[in-house]
Design an enzyme around this catalytic site. Structure first.
Site, PDB file in Angstrom:
ATOM      1  N   ALA A 197       0.852  -1.249   0.005  1.00 21.23           N
ATOM      2  CA  ALA A 197       0.011   0.267   0.047  1.00 21.23           C
ATOM      3  C   ALA A 197       0.952   1.385  -0.031  1.00 21.23           C
ATOM      4  O   ALA A 197       2.153   0.919   0.447  1.00 21.23           O
ATOM      5  CB  ALA A 197      -0.789   0.061   1.401  1.00 21.23           C
ATOM      6  N   GLY A 208       0.577  -5.046   1.009  1.00 20.69           N
ATOM      7  CA  GLY A 208      -0.286  -5.157   0.039  1.00 20.69           C
ATOM      8  C   GLY A 208      -0.107  -6.060  -1.241  1.00 20.69           C
ATOM      9  O   GLY A 208      -1.145  -6.426  -1.781  1.00 20.69           O
ATOM     10  N   GLU A 238      -0.188  -9.332  -0.285  1.00 23.38           N
ATOM     11  CA  GLU A 238      -1.817  -9.803  -0.182  1.00 23.38           C
ATOM     12  C   GLU A 238      -2.728  -9.660  -1.533  1.00 23.38           C
ATOM     13  O   GLU A 238      -3.608 -10.794  -1.741  1.00 23.38           O
ATOM     14  CB  GLU A 238      -2.291  -8.586   0.724  1.00 23.38           C
ATOM     15  CG  GLU A 238      -1.825  -8.925   2.252  1.00 23.38           C
ATOM     16  CD  GLU A 238      -2.067  -7.643   2.906  1.00 23.38           C
ATOM     17  OE1 GLU A 238      -1.774  -6.292   2.391  1.00 23.38           O
ATOM     18  OE2 GLU A 238      -2.442  -7.520   4.301  1.00 23.38           O
ATOM     19  N   GLU A 257       4.522  -4.982   7.297  1.00 21.03           N
ATOM     20  CA  GLU A 257       4.013  -4.006   7.918  1.00 21.03           C
ATOM     21  C   GLU A 257       4.434  -3.615   9.355  1.00 21.03           C
ATOM     22  O   GLU A 257       4.407  -2.165   9.782  1.00 21.03           O
ATOM     23  CB  GLU A 257       2.562  -4.399   7.873  1.00 21.03           C
ATOM     24  CG  GLU A 257       1.543  -4.092   6.379  1.00 21.03           C
ATOM     25  CD  GLU A 257       1.714  -5.416   5.602  1.00 21.03           C
ATOM     26  OE1 GLU A 257       2.587  -6.426   6.206  1.00 21.03           O
ATOM     27  OE2 GLU A 257       1.118  -5.756   4.832  1.00 21.03           O
TER      28      GLU A 257
HETATM   29  N1  CO8 Z   1       4.449   3.253  -0.780  1.00 28.42           N
HETATM   30  C1  CO8 Z   1       4.985   4.378  -1.618  1.00 28.42           C
HETATM   31  N2  CO8 Z   1       5.954   4.550  -2.197  1.00 28.42           N
HETATM   32  C2  CO8 Z   1       6.753   3.331  -2.435  1.00 28.42           C
HETATM   33  C3  CO8 Z   1       6.596   2.254  -1.902  1.00 28.42           C
HETATM   34  C4  CO8 Z   1       5.267   1.988  -0.977  1.00 28.42           C
HETATM   35  N3  CO8 Z   1       4.904   0.951  -0.455  1.00 28.42           N
HETATM   36  N4  CO8 Z   1       7.282   1.352  -2.214  1.00 28.42           N
HETATM   37  C5  CO8 Z   1       8.317   1.970  -2.924  1.00 28.42           C
HETATM   38  N5  CO8 Z   1       8.129   3.218  -2.950  1.00 28.42           N
HETATM   39  C6  CO8 Z   1       8.472   4.435  -3.683  1.00 28.42           C
HETATM   40  C7  CO8 Z   1       9.889   4.813  -3.022  1.00 28.42           C
HETATM   41  O1  CO8 Z   1       9.566   5.794  -2.144  1.00 28.42           O
HETATM   42  C8  CO8 Z   1      10.654   5.394  -4.158  1.00 28.42           C
HETATM   43  O2  CO8 Z   1      10.319   6.714  -4.355  1.00 28.42           O
HETATM   44  P1  CO8 Z   1      11.118   7.981  -4.686  1.00 28.42           P
HETATM   45  O3  CO8 Z   1      11.932   7.551  -6.046  1.00 28.42           O
HETATM   46  O4  CO8 Z   1      10.193   8.915  -4.888  1.00 28.42           O
HETATM   47  O5  CO8 Z   1      12.025   8.172  -3.688  1.00 28.42           O
HETATM   48  C9  CO8 Z   1      10.336   4.477  -5.202  1.00 28.42           C
HETATM   49  O6  CO8 Z   1       9.147   3.819  -4.776  1.00 28.42           O
HETATM   50  C10 CO8 Z   1      11.565   3.437  -5.426  1.00 28.42           C
HETATM   51  O7  CO8 Z   1      11.665   2.756  -4.361  1.00 28.42           O
HETATM   52  P2  CO8 Z   1      12.891   2.467  -3.712  1.00 28.42           P
HETATM   53  O8  CO8 Z   1      14.049   3.757  -4.024  1.00 28.42           O
HETATM   54  O9  CO8 Z   1      12.965   2.278  -2.287  1.00 28.42           O
HETATM   55  O10 CO8 Z   1      13.636   1.275  -4.401  1.00 28.42           O
HETATM   56  P3  CO8 Z   1      14.536   0.254  -3.979  1.00 28.42           P
HETATM   57  O11 CO8 Z   1      14.829  -0.794  -5.153  1.00 28.42           O
HETATM   58  O12 CO8 Z   1      15.887   0.775  -3.034  1.00 28.42           O
HETATM   59  O13 CO8 Z   1      13.786  -0.544  -2.890  1.00 28.42           O
HETATM   60  C11 CO8 Z   1      12.112  -1.884  -1.803  1.00 28.42           C
HETATM   61  C12 CO8 Z   1      12.758  -1.516  -3.162  1.00 28.42           C
HETATM   62  C13 CO8 Z   1      12.662  -3.093  -0.933  1.00 28.42           C
HETATM   63  C14 CO8 Z   1      10.624  -2.666  -2.477  1.00 28.42           C
HETATM   64  C15 CO8 Z   1      11.532  -0.531  -1.270  1.00 28.42           C
HETATM   65  O14 CO8 Z   1      10.819   0.242  -1.872  1.00 28.42           O
HETATM   66  C16 CO8 Z   1      10.616  -0.858   0.022  1.00 28.42           C
HETATM   67  O15 CO8 Z   1      11.057  -1.342   1.163  1.00 28.42           O
HETATM   68  N6  CO8 Z   1       9.407  -0.371  -0.048  1.00 28.42           N
HETATM   69  C17 CO8 Z   1       8.090  -0.412   0.988  1.00 28.42           C
HETATM   70  C18 CO8 Z   1       7.800  -1.844   1.121  1.00 28.42           C
HETATM   71  C19 CO8 Z   1       6.666  -1.809   2.221  1.00 28.42           C
HETATM   72  O16 CO8 Z   1       7.004  -1.701   3.236  1.00 28.42           O
HETATM   73  N7  CO8 Z   1       5.529  -2.438   1.905  1.00 28.42           N
HETATM   74  C20 CO8 Z   1       4.572  -2.130   2.890  1.00 28.42           C
HETATM   75  C21 CO8 Z   1       3.658  -1.287   2.738  1.00 28.42           C
HETATM   76  S1  CO8 Z   1       2.565  -1.475   4.120  1.00 28.42           S
HETATM   77  C22 CO8 Z   1       1.371  -2.174   3.391  1.00 28.42           C
HETATM   78  O17 CO8 Z   1       1.331  -2.756   2.288  1.00 28.42           O
HETATM   79  C23 CO8 Z   1       0.148  -2.376   4.314  1.00 28.42           C
HETATM   80  C24 CO8 Z   1      -1.358  -3.144   3.518  1.00 28.42           C
HETATM   81  C25 CO8 Z   1      -2.471  -2.780   4.027  1.00 28.42           C
HETATM   82  C26 CO8 Z   1      -2.979  -1.332   4.229  1.00 28.42           C
HETATM   83  C27 CO8 Z   1      -3.872  -1.339   5.364  1.00 28.42           C
HETATM   84  C28 CO8 Z   1      -4.139   0.263   5.611  1.00 28.42           C
HETATM   85  C29 CO8 Z   1      -4.932   0.483   6.684  1.00 28.42           C
END
Ligand code: CO8
Length: 258
Positions: free
Chosen positions: A64, A109, A112, A132
């Site tokens: 998400a 997500g 999921e 998460e």
């Molecule tokens: N949300 C928003 N932006 C994201 C997300 C995300 N989940 N993942 C990546 N991005 C963005 C980064 O911020 C970055 O943006 P920018 O270039 O503007 O800085 C761009 O995508 C590229 O990402 P990275 O530079 O971080 O790329 P890397 O190759 O270095 O890393 C990763 C890749 C490991 C996947 C890393 O991006 C990461 O850890 N992402 C987050 C993963 C995460 O924690 N996901 C879980 C999110 S929580 C969730 O899904 C809950 C679901 C249920 C929600 C219920 C709501 C109540």
């Protein structure tokens, strides 16, 4: 028509591509709403027999959208969670089979979303996880429920409590994915499977999905009753007549979805 999703429909197979690569296809509200609409579109299109979901770029879906979630209050958070949950459940209950072709990161997500699909085929580059708790939240789009059902309670707790990100081969070992293939083969393998499914009687496939989905939630007696119901219903379809006649007449089957 869609900003963050691409839809292509080719000879009965709909391919939904999550297409917000600048954010690794993270699910913001806009993308979730588009996913909801695309589900309507493929569900309502009688030509579509099988659906494939994949992602553009190095990510399937990286979760998400964290920037959208960051400032949500508890009511908004619940609303966002319910929105995703409702849409993923629609996908899970959709009558057409859905294959997730997981090309890269399937986190939070994204994991999921893949679990709401019927079958998961992973690229060897795919990575899975429910990180998460590292963000101060629980999984909110069905992760606590579907992961435990797929890989067992102990492994689901381990993955969710640690937030560990696992590789595709480990996902295969624990039963999270059906198979792992080379990245360049992913879409071919998904399409070949979709073709095989497509060649079978669509109503029988849809009924099988209903019986399996309902059956895993209930005791076996009740599950077998569901199976009996759908099995019986097949005998009122033209495709049952066609499938059995074609077999006995040693000719190709031509299913009509009726
Ligand atoms: N949300 C928003 N932006 C994201 C997300 C995300 N989940 N993942 C990546 N991005 C963005 C980064 O911020 C970055 O943006 P920018 O270039 O503007 O800085 C761009 O995508 C590229 O990402 P990275 O530079 O971080 O790329 P890397 O190759 O270095 O890393 C990763 C890749 C490991 C996947 C890393 O991006 C990461 O850890 N992402 C987050 C993963 C995460 O924690 N996901 C879980 C999110 S929580 C969730 O899904 C809950 C679901 C249920 C929600 C219920 C709501 C109540």
């Amino acid at each position: 028509m869609y900003e963050n999703i691409k839809l292509s429909i080719e000879s009965g197979i709909a391919t939904i591509t999550m297409d917000r690569p600048q954010a690794l296809n993270a699910l913001n509200s806009q993308t979730l709403k588009e996913l909801n609409n695309v589900i309507d579109e493929v569900q309502g299109n009688d030509d579509v027999r099988v659906v494939i979901i994949t992602g553009n770029g190095k990510s399937f879906v990286a979760g998400a959208d964290i920037s959208e979630m960051k400032d949500l209050n508890s009511i908004q958070g619940r609303k966002f969670g319910l929105l995703g949950n409702k849409i993923f459940r629609r996908l899970e209950l959709m009558e057409k089979p859905v294959i997730a072709a997981v090309n890269g990161f399937a986190l939070g997500g994204g994991c999921e979303l893949s679990m709401a699909c019927d079958i998961r085929i992973a690229s060897s580059k795919a990575k899975f996880g429910q990180p998460e708790v590292s963000l101060g939240i629980t999984p909110g789009f069905g992760g606590t429920q579907r992961l435990a059902r797929l890989v067992g309670v102990g492994k689901a707790k381990e993955l969710i409590f640690t937030g560990d990100i696992i590789r595709a081969d480990e996902a295969l070992r624990i039963g999270l994915v059906n198979s792992v293939v080379e990245p360049e083969e992913l879409m071919n393998v998904a399409k070949d499977m979709a073709e095989k499914i497509k060649n079978n009687a669509p109503i029988a496939v849809a009924y099988s999905k209903v019986a399996i989905n309902r059956g895993v939630e209930v005791d076996i007696e009740t599950g077998l009753m569901y199976e009996g119901e759908v099995f019986g219903s097949c005998f009122s379809t033209e495709d049952q007549e066609e499938g059995m006649s074609a077999f006995l007449e040693k000719r190709e089957k031509s299913f009509k979805n009726r």
